[in-house]
Design a protein around this motif. Sequence first.
Motif: not given
Length: 451
Positions: A148-157, A287-295, A297-300
């Motif tokens: 979850f933390t990695a996903g949030v960071i990736a979303f914001l980044a 962590v890697a999976s959460g980051s990919v999902i967050g990224s 969600l971060g790209r409209r």
Amino acid sequence: METAALIVVLVIALALFFDFTNGFHDTANAMATPIATGALKPKVAVLLAASLNLVGAFLSTEVSKTISHGIIREDQIEPLAFLPIIFAGLIGAITWNMLTWLLGLPSSSSHALFGGLIGATLVGATASAIDFGMVLSKVVLPALIAPFTAGVIAFLATRLAYAMTRRYDNKPDGRDGFRWGQIFTSSLVALAHGTNDAQKTMGVITLALIMAGWQSGAHADPQLWVILACALTIALGTYMGGWRIIRTLGKGLTDVKPAQGFSAETSTAATILASSALGFALSTTQVASGSVIGSGLGRRGSKVRWRTVGRIAVGWVLTLPASAAVGAFAALLVVWFGGAGIVIDAVLAVAIIVGLFLRSRRTHVDSSNAMSEVADSGLAVKVKRNPPPTRRQRAILRAERAQQKADRSKERAKSTAPGGKKPAAAKPPSEKPSPGTSTVEKAGAEKTGER
């Protein structure tokens, strides 16, 4: 004593094979996104990841201490009786790793190892030999919090990356430069993976050496030859490339663009390095999976494939209990048949490994077909010619229509009042803003879909 030495050798051999499966199972964590975006060629990517995994294995031993002096209370178990338990636990971990690799699921090698050891200990020893407090604080909670933390960071980044490069909107290859950044961030993830995952096998081997009396329990650090063997093995496994899982992470969760890949890898590396410093035996896969999902969600305009996410999540939930069940069964054979049970376990382990490998050959996946297409950055932002109004634009339209309705009501009231004057002629449409174009166009906030 000769029997104990033989078991120790078998444990070390099986532990190193687990380390090998960990390597090719987790190659995708660092290299799936740069391969998907074309930042690195597949063979170059896995070679770079293998080299950095090798280096990273020498940088820290905190996670190894968690394994060898944390999860299992070795002082409450008869040393020679615990060696077969370690052997059984490794069988559970390897079985789950091979199965999820065949299915292309990025599951946690770490949790497979913990599950196998816990299940084998419950059957072969007692529940009191497991430090459940350590399991909760060092394994379970990080498993819940880290993705979850990695996903949030990736979303914001990802949001920040697109906001800072907004000037490239609607220009060809406006964000193609992020591919160069991906080379650095993916390398950092590979280095972080070496500092975390290679140590888990070091911890298992160190635990076996302590149980056999070949190493003092007062010294938690793995010996140099253990570090070297584990580093080389995980590097070799990484170079082999887990192409099935690379395909899932590279394009199965979302279509990864260069800015997304850069953001996801940055988030993954930061999370893993922080956890390694704190001694958390973190799942780099989660962590890697959460980051990919967050990224994603971060790209409209991007689409996250939630069905695939659901399959991966089910795998995460089943990893600990499934590997524990296999480890418990292998330990039960040892309890029932003694030394013969170890032989049976060894034969079953070889049969499982060979069977799953042969099954994988029916649908072969390698560097040539793991990515059927590489992401093209194309236009930085694809602007629609007639985009639907945004929420803010709809609010402005409603306010304008309400005002126009009120004005017309006032005019009608004046015209129908006794002695009222005839209302003046309405202004031409060109002089008065129309509901669909006036203030909305001035707002300038067009809804766009980014590629």
